[in-house]
Design a protein around this motif. Structure first.
Motif, PDB file in Angstrom:
ATOM      1  N   PRO A   3       0.840  -1.201   0.000  1.00 28.64           N
ATOM      2  CA  PRO A   3       0.000   0.000   0.000  1.00 28.64           C
ATOM      3  C   PRO A   3       0.872   1.247   0.000  1.00 28.64           C
ATOM      4  CG  PRO A   3       0.063  -0.954   2.195  1.00 28.64           C
ATOM      5  CD  PRO A   3       0.747  -1.931   1.286  1.00 28.64           C
ATOM      6  N   LEU A 239      -9.674   3.502  -1.930  1.00 24.83           N
ATOM      7  CA  LEU A 239      -8.374   2.830  -2.035  1.00 24.83           C
ATOM      8  C   LEU A 239      -8.242   1.660  -1.072  1.00 24.83           C
ATOM      9  CD1 LEU A 239      -6.025   5.950  -2.287  1.00 24.83           C
ATOM     10  CD2 LEU A 239      -6.736   4.439  -4.144  1.00 24.83           C
ATOM     11  N   THR A 242      -6.081  -1.507  -1.695  1.00 20.38           N
ATOM     12  CA  THR A 242      -5.245  -1.326  -2.877  1.00 20.38           C
ATOM     13  C   THR A 242      -4.094  -0.381  -2.537  1.00 20.38           C
ATOM     14  OG1 THR A 242      -6.745   0.425  -3.665  1.00 20.38           O
ATOM     15  CG2 THR A 242      -7.132  -1.804  -4.481  1.00 20.38           C
ATOM     16  N   LYS A 282      -7.765  -9.456  -2.204  1.00 21.37           N
ATOM     17  CA  LYS A 282      -7.752  -9.770  -3.634  1.00 21.37           C
ATOM     18  C   LYS A 282      -9.080  -9.403  -4.276  1.00 21.37           C
ATOM     19  CE  LYS A 282      -4.418 -13.613  -3.820  1.00 21.37           C
ATOM     20  NZ  LYS A 282      -4.278 -15.063  -4.112  1.00 21.37           N
ATOM     21  N   ARG A 285      -9.681  -5.757  -5.041  1.00 18.42           N
ATOM     22  CA  ARG A 285      -8.900  -5.238  -6.169  1.00 18.42           C
ATOM     23  C   ARG A 285      -9.514  -5.604  -7.520  1.00 18.42           C
ATOM     24  NH1 ARG A 285      -3.933  -7.757  -2.885  1.00 18.42           N
ATOM     25  NH2 ARG A 285      -3.873  -6.175  -1.231  1.00 18.42           N
TER      26      ARG A 285
END
Length: 333
Positions: A3, A239, A242, A282, A285
């Motif tokens: 990150p 975000l 991610t 995962k 994202r």
């Protein structure tokens, strides 16, 4: 992969009783908090993985007596160390320690433009005066200050009064956080969708014209608004999992502080292993996992909706963001 920004809740202890507190902070520190040495190892790993900024948060991070040791150590590794505080514990001595430990920015929370409004939010009388005093001390010490404001139905009507006050205080940035009803914030009402829309329209003017940095957080629709107006959008609205990560005071990794889905503990696995292999991270994202209006939205790669607010309101981290005002056309829901 790492990150870009990592928020570390170094303690849940706090001296205030904020009605919107994500952490449901308590008066006393948890004996299970990560130790100083565990903190050093975490910072070592983050620096090695390529994280650029670490936010030392809480609770109230200044209640942890090794906060400046952690900040200094992170700074020595090349990390941009920042501090998120309610401002009430800032003294000249504390400000000097902040500067010496090379903390590059301190964010202070102001949730109302007056003592009555702010103190109601913070649950303690005189917390507004203490925060203002802390901001002035930081500025006089040469420490850059950012103002954070949480927006909910309680205070959204006061937002227009903030920019002038913030500039007068000499802050360099104003970050607005749209309420995610988690922790004690579950008892608060979200503002009406039209109110959020109107507020972001006005915030756009601040963003364009103010002399300070202005950023909307947990308000990914603002980034769609920017894109629609032809503005350059350099970051995605949400975000979580991610470009942004979160670690709790006891080592639990989460996509962000508001999205309270546990992905693993750094006492059991390395941060790298958790960050790269967690099924939840995962999935976050993958834009194809989105549902409803967020799935079909042409701007889901710019906005993405607030995953934490979707989770808290609907129980589904991939559902649509309930404050979104865009029409639900051909939606699955």
């Amino acid at each position: 992969m790492a990150p870009f920004i990592l928020a570390w809740e170094i303690t849940k202890a706090c001296n205030l009783k904020c009605i919107h507190c994500r952490a449901s902070a308590t008066k006393h520190r948890d004996p299970k908090e990560l130790t100083t040495q565990e903190g050093y190892r975490l910072l070592d790993e983050l620096a090695y993985l390529g994280t650029k900024m670490v936010i030392l948060s809480g609770g109230e991070p200044l209640l942890r007596d090794d906060v400046f040791d952690l900040a200094s150590y992170g700074s020595s590794l090349g990390l941009r160390m920042t501090l998120a505080t309610n401002g009430s514990l800032i003294t000249k001595e504390v400000a000097e320690k902040i500067k010496t430990s090379k903390i590059v920015r301190v964010s202070v929370s102001l949730d109302g433009p007056s003592a009555d409004a702010h103190d109601e939010f913070r649950g303690v009388k005189s917390s507004f005066d203490a925060a203002i005093n802390g901001i002035k001390i930081l500025k006089n010490t040469g420490v850059p200050v950012q103002i954070n404001t949480t927006v909910s139905a309680v205070n959204i009507g006061t937002m227009e009064k903030f920019p002038e006050m913030i500039e007068a205080l000499g802050a360099i940035a104003w970050h607005v956080f749209f309420l995610v009803p988690t922790g004690r914030g579950q008892a608060l009402e979200l503002a009406r969708i039209q109110e959020y829309k109107d507020m972001l329209e006005k915030f756009y003017t601040v963003y364009k014209d103010a002399k300070i940095e202005a950023k909307a957080t947990c308000a990914p629709q603002f980034y769609r608004l920017l894109a629609e107006r032809g503005e350059k959008v350099e970051t995605k609205g949400c975000l979580a999992g991610t470009g942004f990560g979160f670690i709790s005071s006891t080592g639990e990794v989460q996509p962000c502080g508001f999205l309270q889905i546990l992905c693993g503990n750094i006492r059991e696995k390395s941060f790298k292993e958790i960050w790269e292999n967690s099924h939840t991270l995962k999935a976050l994202r993958d834009p194809d996992r989105l549902k409803g209006r967020c799935k079909i939205c042409a701007y889901n790669n710019v906005c993405g909706g607030c995953r934490a607010r979707a989770y808290e309101v609907s129980g589904d981290a991939f559902g649509f963001d309930p404050i979104c005002w865009y029409e639900e056309v051909n939606s699955e829901e």
